[in-house]
Design an enzyme around this catalytic site. Structure first.
Site, PDB file in Angstrom:
ATOM      1  CD  GLU A   1      -2.512   1.333   2.912  1.00 29.71           C
ATOM      2  OE1 GLU A   1      -2.496   2.573   3.077  1.00 29.71           O
ATOM      3  OE2 GLU A   1      -3.089   0.376   3.357  1.00 29.71           O
TER       4      GLU A   1
ATOM      5  CB  THR B   1      -2.819   8.363   3.134  1.00 28.09           C
ATOM      6  OG1 THR B   1      -2.042   7.218   4.108  1.00 28.09           O
ATOM      7  CG2 THR B   1      -2.902   9.518   4.354  1.00 28.09           C
TER       8      THR B   1
ATOM      9  CE  LYS C   1      -5.222   2.548   7.988  1.00 29.93           C
ATOM     10  NZ  LYS C   1      -4.561   3.314   7.174  1.00 29.93           N
TER      11      LYS C   1
END
Length: 214
Positions: free
Chosen positions: A43, A72, A132
């Site tokens: 990621e 993000t 998440k």
């Protein structure tokens, strides 16, 4: 790769390296070390310098040898940018409706960040395929087990507070996969160019995940 196959692969790998690289070259060398160490869930966060360029180069260099996503995400426009750069999954540290709509519209697996039961269920209702759990360091495996009581079907990926030493407890609590940042890729090692040590850390972490799931 369609969404179902990407989600299945995420579950099979069980581990995503959350990367905030120092530079384009440094990030590419870091990913190379991770892949050599057996960590192929990658990621690239938007806080990485030239994150879209990095993602594009990784897609060209590794193709389907890695499961490549971008994280993000905090602005809706970033969802399409990540898709265009070659990301195969999207991750945000938080849950927000407009952002969630943009992420799910790409058709890619979406992971929205949540912590409390209310946030977790909001993320699910906004289309998050995997929750998440962030920051995982504030909760721990016991919290995952508690959430799975009333919400047994939740797919949870904790990020933050996951280490090779405690990953067994996370999987025992029922997580779908785990995300690891500084525990897997210490910023100081990256800064100093100690990529052999980073590869060794990747090997230990990947082995710990395999052992935890065997």
């Amino acid at each position: 790769m369609d969404k179902a196959k990407s989600l299945e692969r995420l579950h099979t790998l069980g581990l995503v390296a959350v990367i905030r690289g120092p530079s384009v070259d440094g990030t590419l060398r870091l990913v190379e070390a991770l892949v050599k160490g057996g960590v192929t869930g990658i990621e690239i966060t938007f806080t990485t310098p030239n994150a879209l360029e990095v993602t594009n180069k990784l897609r060209a260099a590794f193709g389907d040898a890695i499961l490549l996503g971008m994280g993000t995400l905090v602005e809706p426009a970033q969802a399409q940018q990540a898709l265009d750069a070659g990301a195969t999954f999207l991750v945000s540290p938080h849950t927000e409706a407009e952002l969630a709509r943009a992420m799910t519209a790409t058709g890619l697996p979406t992971m929205l960040g949540a912590l409390t039961p209310t946030e977790v269920m909001l993320a699910k209702r906004l289309g998050s395929d995997v929750i998440k759990l962030f920051p995982g360091s504030l909760t721990g495996p016991a919290y995952v087990k508690a959430l799975k009581g009333p919400f047994p079907d939740l797919l949870i990926m904790p990020t933050g507070g996951v280490s090779a030493e405690n990953v067994k407890e996370w999987f025992a609590a029922g997580v779908y996969a785990v995300g690891a940042g500084s525990e897997l890729c210490p910023p100081q090692l990256i800064k100093e160019g100690r990529f052999d040590e980073l590869q060794a850390r990747a090997e230990r972490f990947a082995q710990a995940v395999r052992a935890a799931r065997s």
